[in-house]
Design a protein around this motif. Structure first.
Motif, short mmCIF file in Angstrom:
data_model
loop_
_atom_site.label_atom_id
_atom_site.label_comp_id
_atom_site.label_asym_id
_atom_site.label_seq_id
_atom_site.Cartn_x
_atom_site.Cartn_y
_atom_site.Cartn_z
N PHE A 80 11.14 5.13 -4.96
CA PHE A 80 9.79 5.64 -4.75
C PHE A 80 8.86 5.32 -5.92
N ALA A 81 9.31 4.47 -6.83
CA ALA A 81 8.43 4.00 -7.90
C ALA A 81 7.82 2.67 -7.45
N GLN A 82 6.53 2.49 -7.66
CA GLN A 82 5.89 1.25 -7.20
C GLN A 82 6.51 0.02 -7.85
N SER A 83 6.99 0.18 -9.09
CA SER A 83 7.58 -0.99 -9.77
C SER A 83 8.84 -1.48 -9.04
N ALA A 84 9.41 -0.64 -8.17
CA ALA A 84 10.61 -1.04 -7.43
C ALA A 84 10.26 -1.55 -6.03
N ARG A 85 8.98 -1.67 -5.72
CA ARG A 85 8.58 -1.97 -4.35
C ARG A 85 7.86 -3.32 -4.18
N THR A 86 8.04 -4.19 -5.17
CA THR A 86 7.29 -5.45 -5.14
C THR A 86 7.48 -6.23 -3.84
N VAL A 197 -1.29 1.13 -2.74
CA VAL A 197 -1.44 2.50 -2.23
C VAL A 197 -1.42 2.50 -0.70
N CYS A 198 -2.00 1.46 -0.10
CA CYS A 198 -2.04 1.38 1.36
C CYS A 198 -0.66 1.07 1.93
N VAL A 199 0.03 0.11 1.32
CA VAL A 199 1.36 -0.25 1.79
C VAL A 199 2.28 0.98 1.69
N ASP A 200 2.18 1.69 0.58
CA ASP A 200 3.05 2.85 0.38
C ASP A 200 2.72 3.98 1.35
N PRO A 220 -12.55 4.68 2.64
CA PRO A 220 -12.84 3.89 3.86
C PRO A 220 -12.13 2.54 3.85
N ARG A 221 -12.12 1.84 2.70
CA ARG A 221 -11.48 0.53 2.71
C ARG A 221 -9.96 0.66 2.76
N GLN A 222 -9.42 1.74 2.21
CA GLN A 222 -7.96 1.93 2.30
C GLN A 222 -7.55 2.21 3.74
N SER A 223 -8.36 3.02 4.40
CA SER A 223 -8.07 3.36 5.79
C SER A 223 -8.15 2.07 6.65
N TRP A 224 -9.16 1.25 6.39
CA TRP A 224 -9.31 -0.03 7.10
C TRP A 224 -8.13 -0.96 6.81
N LEU A 225 -7.74 -1.02 5.55
CA LEU A 225 -6.64 -1.92 5.16
C LEU A 225 -5.32 -1.51 5.83
N ILE A 226 -5.09 -0.21 5.93
CA ILE A 226 -3.88 0.26 6.62
C ILE A 226 -3.91 -0.19 8.08
N GLU A 227 -5.09 -0.14 8.69
CA GLU A 227 -5.20 -0.63 10.08
C GLU A 227 -4.92 -2.13 10.15
#
Ligand code: GLU
Length: 309
Positions: A80-86, A197-200, A220-227
């Motif tokens: 759950f650390a971003q450094s492990a999620r490349t 943040v969106c991928v996670d 708004p852009r994060q919500s759009w990016l998740i879509e």
């Protein structure tokens, strides 16, 4: 059956938690627990240069000290650390390139470097007009052949997006005009906060984001990016900011860190003060997070910045 609420804590270990972070985390905890939700702890340690071991080690202990708990995530589950999620960010990045939404950018490096962190209060992270968006294939090929690797940006949508924030109400934003294209990968290969943040949030099944109002503009852009990535965006609910006499309290100032507070105050005294400052309680009497749960109500939480001495 209603889907269970999934909330998250997502601190960055670029400093000790400060009082403003604690308020946002307390509200995230109350919001999630009041809905009987599941809470995830994610460590946002994307930027290797700014993530320091001593801050990483202090985070979980500081939140537990305050009386906050979570159900899943870091540090028990290091994945759950971003450094492990490349590899997850690589896959999303490839998808955005396939969709034709990402383009390489060779503009100045300094600006690109900031992108791995969530924007600091008042910091612009988006470029209104990037010349790299309009390069011809030939120009791009010449730059790719040169010595400097590019950063990668996402074309911001040029239409009005509407987002209903749980605390600040309806927000309308045209990301292309208000902010513009934004970095999703730095030229040194590090993925940017806005992408990670969106991928996670998408892959961790987050349905509810509670965090400081300094990130409201990014919602708004994060919500759009998740879509764009094929997911359903969470609902967003932003928390008021604490401001000191000299402007916004920033962990980069190092003032009122949880480490310093722990030497002088009990956790109940800190929670009581936060509850009073944000409007949940009429006095600053010591209280535990759990005692705030039965009558927790966002309508009592202030919306304006909260001044502290
Ligand atoms: N990691 C960010 C911070 O500590 C928060 C990001 C988010 O909640 O979206 O400021």
């Amino acid at each position: 059956m209603e889907k269970r609420v999934v909330g998250r804590f997502a601190p960055s270990p670029s400093g000790y938690l400060h009082l403003g972070n604690l308020l946002a985390m307390l509200l995230a905890w109350l919001d999630c627990r009041a809905q009987n939700g599941k809470l995830i702890f994610r460590l946002e340690d994307l930027d290797p240069a700014r993530s320091k071991r001593e801050y990483i080690e202090a985070l979980a202990g500081d939140l537990r000290w305050l009386g906050l708990d979570w159900d899943e995530g870091w540090p028990e589950q290091p994945s759950f650390a971003q450094s492990a999620r490349t590899e997850h960010y690589e896959a999303a990045f490839a998808k955005l390139r396939e969709l034709g939404l990402a383009y390489p950018c060779w503009c100045s490096r300094a600006k690109r470097l900031a992108a791995a962190s969530a924007p600091a209060p008042g910091e612009a992270q988006f470029d209104p007009a990037c010349p790299c968006a309009r390069l011809t294939e030939g120009e791009r090929a010449a730059l790719f052949a040169g010595p400097r690797p590019p950063a990668w940006k996402l074309r911001a949508p040029d239409r009005e997006l509407a987002l209903e924030d749980g605390h600040y109400g309806l927000l309308r934003q045209n990301p292309a005009r208000e902010g513009g294209d934004f970095v999703i990968r730095r030229s040194d290969g590090v993925f940017a906060y806005q992408l990670a943040v969106c991928v996670d949030d998408l892959e961790m099944g987050v349905t509810r984001v509670v965090r400081g109002r300094d990130l409201l503009d990014s919602a708004p852009r994060q919500s759009w990016l998740i879509e764009m990535l094929g997911g359903t965006p969470p609902s967003y609910c932003h928390a008021p900011l604490l401001v000191g006499g000299r402007g916004k309290l920033s962990k980069r100032l190092g003032s009122l860190s949880t480490q310093a507070l722990r030497r002088e105050m009990s956790p109940e005294a800190v929670v009581g003060r936060l509850a009073w400052l944000c409007g949940l309680r009429e006095t600053a009497e010591p209280v535990t997070p759990r005692e705030l749960l039965p009558d927790f109500d966002w309508r009592r939480v202030k919306t304006g910045d909260i001044a502290i001495e």
